[in-house]
Design a protein around this motif. Structure first.
Motif, PDB file in Angstrom:
ATOM      1  N   LYS A  55      35.508  35.496  38.312  1.00 10.69           N
ATOM      2  CA  LYS A  55      36.227  35.859  37.097  1.00 10.69           C
ATOM      3  C   LYS A  55      37.616  36.364  37.444  1.00 10.69           C
ATOM      4  N   LYS A  56      38.588  35.959  36.651  1.00 15.19           N
ATOM      5  CA  LYS A  56      39.965  36.388  36.823  1.00 15.19           C
ATOM      6  C   LYS A  56      40.094  37.865  36.459  1.00 15.19           C
ATOM      7  N   ILE A  57      40.749  38.624  37.305  1.00 17.87           N
ATOM      8  CA  ILE A  57      41.040  40.022  37.014  1.00 17.87           C
ATOM      9  C   ILE A  57      42.269  40.038  36.099  1.00 17.87           C
ATOM     10  N   THR A  58      42.157  40.753  35.009  1.00 12.33           N
ATOM     11  CA  THR A  58      43.261  40.857  34.052  1.00 12.33           C
ATOM     12  C   THR A  58      43.592  42.327  33.845  1.00 12.33           C
ATOM     13  N   THR A  59      44.661  42.585  33.120  1.00  7.55           N
ATOM     14  CA  THR A  59      44.998  43.980  32.824  1.00  7.55           C
ATOM     15  C   THR A  59      43.887  44.612  31.983  1.00  7.55           C
ATOM     16  N   LEU A  60      43.252  43.831  31.112  1.00  6.36           N
ATOM     17  CA  LEU A  60      42.154  44.359  30.296  1.00  6.36           C
ATOM     18  C   LEU A  60      40.917  44.672  31.142  1.00  6.36           C
ATOM     19  N   SER A  61      40.592  43.787  32.089  1.00  7.63           N
ATOM     20  CA  SER A  61      39.431  44.062  32.940  1.00  7.63           C
ATOM     21  C   SER A  61      39.708  45.246  33.866  1.00  7.63           C
ATOM     22  N   MET A  62      40.962  45.437  34.243  1.00 11.46           N
ATOM     23  CA  MET A  62      41.324  46.615  35.050  1.00 11.46           C
ATOM     24  C   MET A  62      41.129  47.897  34.243  1.00 11.46           C
TER      25      MET A  62
ATOM     26  N   ARG B 148      39.480  35.921  49.339  1.00  8.10           N
ATOM     27  CA  ARG B 148      38.102  35.803  49.832  1.00  8.10           C
ATOM     28  C   ARG B 148      37.415  37.156  49.957  1.00  8.10           C
ATOM     29  N   ALA B 149      38.203  38.200  50.172  1.00  7.78           N
ATOM     30  CA  ALA B 149      37.642  39.542  50.299  1.00  7.78           C
ATOM     31  C   ALA B 149      37.280  40.146  48.940  1.00  7.78           C
ATOM     32  N   GLY B 150      37.714  39.509  47.860  1.00  7.65           N
ATOM     33  CA  GLY B 150      37.374  39.988  46.529  1.00  7.65           C
ATOM     34  C   GLY B 150      38.204  41.160  46.046  1.00  7.65           C
ATOM     35  N   VAL B 151      39.414  41.288  46.559  1.00  8.77           N
ATOM     36  CA  VAL B 151      40.301  42.373  46.158  1.00  8.77           C
ATOM     37  C   VAL B 151      40.750  42.149  44.706  1.00  8.77           C
ATOM     38  N   ASP B 152      40.866  43.247  43.943  1.00  8.80           N
ATOM     39  CA  ASP B 152      41.205  43.156  42.523  1.00  8.80           C
ATOM     40  C   ASP B 152      42.669  42.825  42.257  1.00  8.80           C
ATOM     41  N   VAL B 153      43.568  43.509  42.951  1.00 14.65           N
ATOM     42  CA  VAL B 153      44.999  43.360  42.694  1.00 14.65           C
ATOM     43  C   VAL B 153      45.691  42.965  43.990  1.00 14.65           C
ATOM     44  N   LEU B 154      46.537  41.960  43.907  1.00 13.33           N
ATOM     45  CA  LEU B 154      47.309  41.518  45.060  1.00 13.33           C
ATOM     46  C   LEU B 154      48.783  41.703  44.711  1.00 13.33           C
ATOM     47  N   LEU B 155      49.447  42.564  45.453  1.00 17.52           N
ATOM     48  CA  LEU B 155      50.863  42.857  45.239  1.00 17.52           C
ATOM     49  C   LEU B 155      51.709  42.068  46.222  1.00 17.52           C
ATOM     50  N   VAL B 156      52.702  41.384  45.704  1.00 17.46           N
ATOM     51  CA  VAL B 156      53.725  40.783  46.552  1.00 17.46           C
ATOM     52  C   VAL B 156      54.873  41.786  46.519  1.00 17.46           C
ATOM     53  N   GLY B 157      54.928  42.630  47.541  1.00 15.79           N
ATOM     54  CA  GLY B 157      55.852  43.757  47.539  1.00 15.79           C
ATOM     55  C   GLY B 157      57.230  43.404  48.072  1.00 15.79           C
TER      56      GLY B 157
ATOM     57  N   ASN C 144      43.029  32.103  41.691  1.00 14.32           N
ATOM     58  CA  ASN C 144      42.066  32.269  40.603  1.00 14.32           C
ATOM     59  C   ASN C 144      41.623  33.680  40.275  1.00 14.32           C
ATOM     60  N   ARG C 145      41.378  34.541  41.255  1.00 13.78           N
ATOM     61  CA  ARG C 145      40.717  35.802  40.961  1.00 13.78           C
ATOM     62  C   ARG C 145      41.617  37.020  40.815  1.00 13.78           C
ATOM     63  N   PRO C 146      42.383  37.401  41.831  1.00 11.36           N
ATOM     64  CA  PRO C 146      43.059  38.698  41.731  1.00 11.36           C
ATOM     65  C   PRO C 146      44.173  38.707  40.685  1.00 11.36           C
ATOM     66  N   LEU C 147      44.444  39.906  40.188  1.00 13.57           N
ATOM     67  CA  LEU C 147      45.616  40.125  39.361  1.00 13.57           C
ATOM     68  C   LEU C 147      46.805  40.089  40.313  1.00 13.57           C
ATOM     69  N   LEU C 148      47.722  39.167  40.090  1.00 12.01           N
ATOM     70  CA  LEU C 148      48.881  39.011  40.974  1.00 12.01           C
ATOM     71  C   LEU C 148      50.064  39.771  40.397  1.00 12.01           C
ATOM     72  N   VAL C 149      50.635  40.650  41.221  1.00 10.72           N
ATOM     73  CA  VAL C 149      51.745  41.498  40.793  1.00 10.72           C
ATOM     74  C   VAL C 149      52.936  41.256  41.703  1.00 10.72           C
ATOM     75  N   GLY C 150      54.061  40.918  41.105  1.00 11.64           N
ATOM     76  CA  GLY C 150      55.284  40.698  41.860  1.00 11.64           C
ATOM     77  C   GLY C 150      56.209  41.891  41.736  1.00 11.64           C
ATOM     78  N   ASP C 151      56.653  42.412  42.856  1.00 12.30           N
ATOM     79  CA  ASP C 151      57.572  43.544  42.890  1.00 12.30           C
ATOM     80  C   ASP C 151      58.963  43.054  42.513  1.00 12.30           C
ATOM     81  N   MET C 152      59.541  43.655  41.506  1.00  8.30           N
ATOM     82  CA  MET C 152      60.906  43.297  41.113  1.00  8.30           C
ATOM     83  C   MET C 152      61.858  43.914  42.138  1.00  8.30           C
ATOM     84  N   PRO C 153      62.662  43.086  42.795  1.00 13.52           N
ATOM     85  CA  PRO C 153      63.537  43.630  43.843  1.00 13.52           C
ATOM     86  C   PRO C 153      64.697  44.432  43.278  1.00 13.52           C
ATOM     87  N   PHE C 154      65.231  45.259  44.141  1.00  7.70           N
ATOM     88  CA  PHE C 154      66.379  46.094  43.791  1.00  7.70           C
ATOM     89  C   PHE C 154      67.507  45.219  43.241  1.00  7.70           C
TER      90      PHE C 154
END
Length: 186
Positions: free
Chosen positions: A46-53, A79-88, A122-132
């Motif tokens: 299942k896709k992690i969403t802001t609502l599921s969080m 594969r580890a099943g992490v909820d949120v993946l941040l591209v920092g 497919n699964r984790p909520l993907l979050v992109g860091d807005m750069p300076f």
């Protein structure tokens, strides 16, 4: 592999997103060998969403979050099943060799977001860091346009802003009203 009168002859996967076929050869007590195919449905995570969080938080469940900057790292995180993946924006130092996060551009961040999206589609909520320099303007529409790029071009589900000032809160409000989820870093 021989175990309990069963011999695994081959294992193949059909990549049609719905079934995996396993071919087993087994020996009965007479020594005869038969082959059978077994189809098992692949359960798509299942896709992690802001609502599921928010639901996890209400239930008191732990939320996991990891940073990744590239395709192979994202595959492992997924594969580890992490909820949120941040591209920092720390990608500037970790991957690009800069001394601080400030030199990384929005285009460079989008490039890394795309690679992460391919690795964990497919699964984790993907979050992109807005750069300076991509959202710290009085004209909050600039921040909204750049957030749209992170979602549309980078494949992110949400963006991350830093700062806790009233001006930043106004920017976040405008971006959220524009339809982009925002995670804050105060």
């Amino acid at each position: 592999i021989q175990r309990n009168n069963l011999s695994l002859r081959s294992r193949s996967s059909i990549h049609d997103k719905t079934h995996t076929t396993l071919r087993y050869a087994s020996s009965n007590t007479n020594g005869n060998t038969s082959t059978k195919d077994t189809e098992k449905p692949i359960q798509k995570p299942k896709k992690i969403t802001t609502l599921s969080m928010a639901a996890k938080k209400r239930r008191g469940e732990k939320i996991t979050m990891v940073t990744a900057y590239d395709f192979p790292s994202a595959v492992h995180v997924d594969r580890a099943g992490v909820d949120v993946l941040l591209v920092g924006d720390s990608c500037a130092m970790v991957e690009l060799g800069f001394e601080t996060t400030q030199p990384i551009t929005l285009d460079q961040m989008i490039h890394h977001c795309q690679a992460v999206k391919r690795g964990a589609p497919n699964r984790p909520l993907l979050v992109g860091d807005m750069p300076f320099g991509s959202y710290e303007y009085k004209d909050v529409d600039i921040a909204l346009r750049n957030a749209y790029r992170m979602v549309k071009e980078g494949g992110m589900d949400a963006v991350k802003f830093e700062g806790g000032s009233e001006a930043r809160a106004n920017t976040v409000k405008h971006v959220v009203e524009g339809g982009v989820a925002v995670l804050g870093h105060v």
